[in-house]
Design a protein around this motif. Structure first.
Motif, PDB file in Angstrom:
ATOM      1  N   GLY A 118       0.966  -1.270   0.098  1.00  6.17           N
ATOM      2  CA  GLY A 118      -0.086  -0.044   0.078  1.00  6.17           C
ATOM      3  C   GLY A 118       0.784   1.061  -0.091  1.00  6.17           C
ATOM      4  N   SER A 119       1.846   1.422   0.889  1.00 10.67           N
ATOM      5  CA  SER A 119       2.660   2.213   0.747  1.00 10.67           C
ATOM      6  C   SER A 119       3.474   2.796  -0.372  1.00 10.67           C
ATOM      7  CB  SER A 119       3.857   2.045   1.942  1.00 10.67           C
ATOM      8  OG  SER A 119       4.787   3.353   1.907  1.00 10.67           O
ATOM      9  N   ALA A 120       3.833   1.575  -1.152  1.00  9.40           N
ATOM     10  CA  ALA A 120       4.503   1.689  -2.473  1.00  9.40           C
ATOM     11  C   ALA A 120       3.746   2.240  -3.579  1.00  9.40           C
ATOM     12  CB  ALA A 120       5.213   0.509  -2.941  1.00  9.40           C
ATOM     13  N   LEU A 121       2.357   1.544  -3.584  1.00 10.41           N
ATOM     14  CA  LEU A 121       1.578   2.293  -4.468  1.00 10.41           C
ATOM     15  C   LEU A 121       1.153   3.538  -4.242  1.00 10.41           C
ATOM     16  CD1 LEU A 121      -0.971  -0.932  -4.824  1.00 10.41           C
ATOM     17  CD2 LEU A 121       1.056  -0.382  -6.255  1.00 10.41           C
ATOM     18  N   ALA A 122       1.032   3.975  -2.868  1.00 15.01           N
ATOM     19  CA  ALA A 122       0.497   5.453  -2.658  1.00 15.01           C
ATOM     20  C   ALA A 122       1.573   6.410  -3.069  1.00 15.01           C
ATOM     21  CB  ALA A 122       0.514   5.593  -1.314  1.00 15.01           C
ATOM     22  N   HIS A 123       2.907   5.799  -2.987  1.00 16.54           N
ATOM     23  CA  HIS A 123       3.866   6.764  -3.271  1.00 16.54           C
ATOM     24  C   HIS A 123       4.039   7.032  -4.903  1.00 16.54           C
ATOM     25  CE1 HIS A 123       5.773   6.601   0.560  1.00 16.54           C
ATOM     26  NE2 HIS A 123       6.255   7.676   0.459  1.00 16.54           N
ATOM     27  N   ARG A 124       3.510   6.019  -5.593  1.00 16.39           N
ATOM     28  CA  ARG A 124       3.774   5.910  -7.036  1.00 16.39           C
ATOM     29  C   ARG A 124       2.805   6.754  -7.721  1.00 16.39           C
ATOM     30  NH1 ARG A 124       4.305  -0.573  -9.417  1.00 16.39           N
ATOM     31  NH2 ARG A 124       6.324  -0.758  -8.231  1.00 16.39           N
ATOM     32  N   ALA A 125       1.412   6.920  -6.991  1.00 12.16           N
ATOM     33  CA  ALA A 125       0.434   7.755  -7.155  1.00 12.16           C
ATOM     34  C   ALA A 125       0.787   9.184  -7.026  1.00 12.16           C
ATOM     35  CB  ALA A 125      -0.797   7.386  -6.590  1.00 12.16           C
ATOM     36  N   ALA A 126       1.288   9.350  -6.012  1.00 15.17           N
ATOM     37  CA  ALA A 126       1.558  10.690  -5.421  1.00 15.17           C
ATOM     38  C   ALA A 126       2.685  11.544  -6.391  1.00 15.17           C
ATOM     39  CB  ALA A 126       1.948  10.847  -3.815  1.00 15.17           C
ATOM     40  N   MET A 127       3.777  10.504  -6.635  1.00 13.81           N
ATOM     41  CA  MET A 127       4.954  10.862  -7.422  1.00 13.81           C
ATOM     42  C   MET A 127       4.912  10.513  -8.959  1.00 13.81           C
ATOM     43  SD  MET A 127       7.946  10.672  -4.624  1.00 13.81           S
ATOM     44  CE  MET A 127       7.822   9.255  -4.276  1.00 13.81           C
ATOM     45  N   ARG A 128       3.473  10.164  -9.568  1.00 16.27           N
ATOM     46  CA  ARG A 128       3.556   9.796 -10.697  1.00 16.27           C
ATOM     47  C   ARG A 128       4.030  10.446 -11.870  1.00 16.27           C
ATOM     48  NH1 ARG A 128      -1.441  11.418  -9.333  1.00 16.27           N
ATOM     49  NH2 ARG A 128      -2.487  12.911 -10.616  1.00 16.27           N
ATOM     50  N   ARG A 129       4.017  11.727 -11.892  1.00 15.58           N
ATOM     51  CA  ARG A 129       4.693  12.591 -12.928  1.00 15.58           C
ATOM     52  C   ARG A 129       6.264  12.955 -12.657  1.00 15.58           C
ATOM     53  NH1 ARG A 129       1.897  17.409 -15.676  1.00 15.58           N
ATOM     54  NH2 ARG A 129       2.942  16.251 -17.420  1.00 15.58           N
ATOM     55  N   VAL A 130       7.102  11.904 -13.149  1.00 13.54           N
ATOM     56  CA  VAL A 130       8.475  11.894 -12.795  1.00 13.54           C
ATOM     57  C   VAL A 130       8.825  13.065 -13.843  1.00 13.54           C
ATOM     58  CG1 VAL A 130      10.439  10.644 -12.818  1.00 13.54           C
ATOM     59  CG2 VAL A 130       8.482   9.553 -12.397  1.00 13.54           C
ATOM     60  N   PRO A 131       9.756  13.900 -13.307  1.00  9.90           N
ATOM     61  CA  PRO A 131      10.541  14.997 -13.906  1.00  9.90           C
ATOM     62  C   PRO A 131      11.414  14.290 -14.725  1.00  9.90           C
ATOM     63  CG  PRO A 131      10.240  15.846 -11.734  1.00  9.90           C
ATOM     64  CD  PRO A 131       9.861  14.369 -11.673  1.00  9.90           C
TER      65      PRO A 131
END
Length: 451
Positions: A118-131
Motif C-alpha cells: 500500500g505504501s509503495a502504490l501510494a508513493h507511485r500515485a503521489a509521484m507519478r509525474r516524474v520530471p
C-alpha cells in the motif's frame, strides 16, 4: 564529468529527499505492524522483537535499492511474502503443531507485507509525474517530447540536444552532455532518458550514465524500435545484453479469459440493450428507406474476412458515391472520412456522434469475429495498402473499441493511430482491455473525435 555529477546536491540527509524515498510510508508500515501485533494479542517482548525485525528488513531491503526506487518498489513486500511462504512450508514439514505465538507473528507479518504494498502504490500515485530530462539528437528528442506531451506519468522538464548530423563523441556532443549535471541541479527527483543510437557505446554518454548511477539518479536508454513499442525483457546472449521479444499474453489462459469475458459481456449487453436497439431500428426505418442493418466485409484476424454489422447511418447508395467524393477526403492515410459527409442521414449523424451505430457489432463479438477491445476493423481497400509494419495490427481480432479510439479517434494522424494500434497488439493484457473499456465510456459521452 565525474566532478560535475558529484557536485549535484543529492540531499541524502535532507528531509525532502527522505520523504521522496518513502520515509513516512515506512514509518506508517512500522506503526501498522505494531497496531496489528497489539490487535492479535502478541506479548510485548515478542512484539518488540518482531518490530525490530521489520525495521531491519526494511532497512536492508531499501538499502539494496537505488534512491529513486525505494519509495515505490514492491520488492521488499515480495521478498517478505516469499520468506513467509518458505517459513510456513518449513513449519509444516518439521512440526505438527503450530504455536499461537507463531501464528500471530505470521498474521502480523502478512499485514506488514500488505502495508508495504500500500505504501509503495501510494508513493507511485503521489509521484507519478516524474520530471524527465531528455538527452540525444534534436530530431529524436523533439519527436519524443511531442509524443509525451500529454502523458500523466511524466513531464519533460528539459532537453539536452545536439544536431543530428553530429557524430557521437564529437566536441559538440561532449559539450551538450556536460550540460546535463547543470540542469539536474535545478530539478529534484529528475531522471535522464538518453535517446541516442548506440548510446552505451559512446564514451561521453557512457561516462554520463556511470556518473548518474553514482549520484543515484535514474538513467534510461531508449531502444530503437522504430517508434513501435514491443513487449521486451532484458536477457543475455553469451556476455552480451539482448532484448527478447515476447508475444503478449500468448498463453492459452489469457486468450481463454479474454474470449470468455468478451462473449459474456456481449451476450449481456445484447439482452439488456435489446429495447434500445429496437427503438434505434425503428428510427432508422422512419428516417430513410433501406435496411436497418448495414453489412460490409471487413478484414479480421490474420487477414481473414468477415461480415461486420452496424446500424445503417448513410443512404443506400453510399458505397457507389465514394469515388465522386474522393477529392474531399479528410481521413488519415488510406481511411476515407468526411466531417460533413452528404451521404449521412439525419438519424445516422446522431448515431455516429454517440457511437450507437456500433451496437450491432456485439453480435460479431458473440460470433467470435471481433473482440470488445482491439484495432478498428478495416476494409480490404485499406489493408491492401498496409506495409509489413502495419500488417502487424491484424495479428489480433479487431475490436469495437481500442487504444486508437480512446486517444483521439478521427482527430489522430494515420501514423499516430497505427502506432497506438501496434502498441496495443504488442502489449495487450486484460488490465489494458479493462482500462480502455472504462475510457471508452468517457469518450462516447464526450463525443470526442466522432465524425
Amino acid at each position: 564529468m565525474h566532478r560535475e555529477l558529484t557536485a549535484i546536491p543529492t540531499g541524502r540527509s535532507s528531509l525532502e529527499n527522505l520523504i521522496r524515498q518513502g520515509l513516512f510510508g515506512h514509518l506508517l508500515v512500522l506503526t501498522g505492524t505494531v497496531i496489528a501485533g497489539v490487535a492479535v494479542g502478541m506479548a510485548p517482548g515478542a512484539l518488540a522483537v518482531l518490530a525490530a525485525g521489520v525495521v531491519g528488513w526494511l532497512g536492508l531491503s531499501l538499502a539494496a535499492l537505488p534512491a529513486y526506487e525505494r519509495a515505490g518498489s514492491l520488492r521488499p513486500a515480495k521478498r517478505l511474502i516469499a520468506v513467509l511462504a518458505l517459513g510456513a512450508l518449513a513449519t509444516l514439514v518439521v512440526s505438527d503443531v503450530v504455536s499461537a505465538e507463531l501464528r500471530s507473528a505470521v498474521v502480523v507479518l502478512s499485514v506488514t507485507a500488505v502495508l508495504i504494498v500500500g505504501s509503495a502504490l501510494a508513493h507511485r500515485a503521489a509521484m507519478r509525474r516524474v520530471p524527465t530530462l531528455l538527452v540525444g539528437p534534436a530530431d529524436a528528442v523533439n519527436r519524443l517530447a511531442a509524443r509525451w506531451e500529454d502523458r500523466h506519468d511524466l513531464v519533460v522538464v528539459g532537453r539536452c540536444t545536439w544536431d543530428s548530423t553530429q557524430p557521437l563523441g564529437s566536441a559538440t556532443v561532449n559539450s551538450v552532455v556536460r550540460d546535463v549535471p547543470k540542469l539536474l541541479r535545478t530539478v529534484h527527483g529528475a531522471r535522464v532518458v538518453i535517446t541516442a543510437d548506440q548510446a552505451l557505446g559512446d564514451p561521453s554518454l557512457r561516462h554520463l550514465a556511470w556518473g548518474l548511477q553514482r549520484a543515484e539518479i535514474e538513467c534510461l536508454v531508449l531502444t530503437d524500435m522504430n517508434d513501435y513499442v514491443e513487449f521486451v525483457r532484458p536477457t543475455r546472449v553469451g556476455d552480451q545484453l539482448a532484448l527478447a521479444l515476447d508475444p503478449p499474453n500468448s498463453h492459452l489462459v489469457g486468450q481463454a479469459v479474454k474470449a470468455f469475458f468478451d462473449r459474456s459481456f456481449a451476450l449481456l449487453a445484447i439482452l439488456f440493450g435489446a429495447p434500445l436497439m429496437g427503438l434505434l431500428a425503428l428510427a432508422i426505418r422512419i428516417d430513410s428507406r433501406g435496411p436497418v442493418i448495414y453489412r460490409q466485409e471487413r478484414t479480421g484476424k490474420d487477414g481473414v474476412p468477415f461480415v461486420i454489422y452496424k446500424f445503417r447511418t448513410m443512404v443506400v447508395d453510399a458505397d457507389q458515391r465514394v469515388e465522386e467524393l474522393r477529392e474531399m477526403n479528410e481521413g488519415a492515410g488510406p481511411l476515407f472520412k468526411m466531417t460533413q459527409d452528404p451521404r449521412v442521414t439525419r438519424v445516422g449523424r446522431l448515431l455516429r456522434q454517440t457511437s450507437l451505430d456500433e451496437l450491432p457489432q456485439l453480435f460479431n463479438v458473440l460470433l467470435g469475429d471481433m473482440a470488445l477491445v482491439g484495432p478498428r476493423p478495416a476494409i480490404e481497400s485499406e489493408t491492401s495498402q498496409y506495409s509489413q509494419w502495419v500488417w502487424r495490427r491484424l495479428h489480433v481480432k479487431p475490436g469495437m473499441t481500442g487504444l486508437w479510439q480512446v486517444s483521439g479517434r478521427s482527430n489522430l494522424s494515420w501514423d499516430e493511430s497505427i502506432r497506438l494500434d501496434l502498441m496495443y497488439v504488442n502489449n495487450w493484457n486484460l488490465r489494458m482491455d479493462l482500462s480502455i473499456l472504462f475510457k471508452t465510456v468517457g469518450v462516447v459521452l464526450g463525443r470526442k473525435g466522432a465524425w
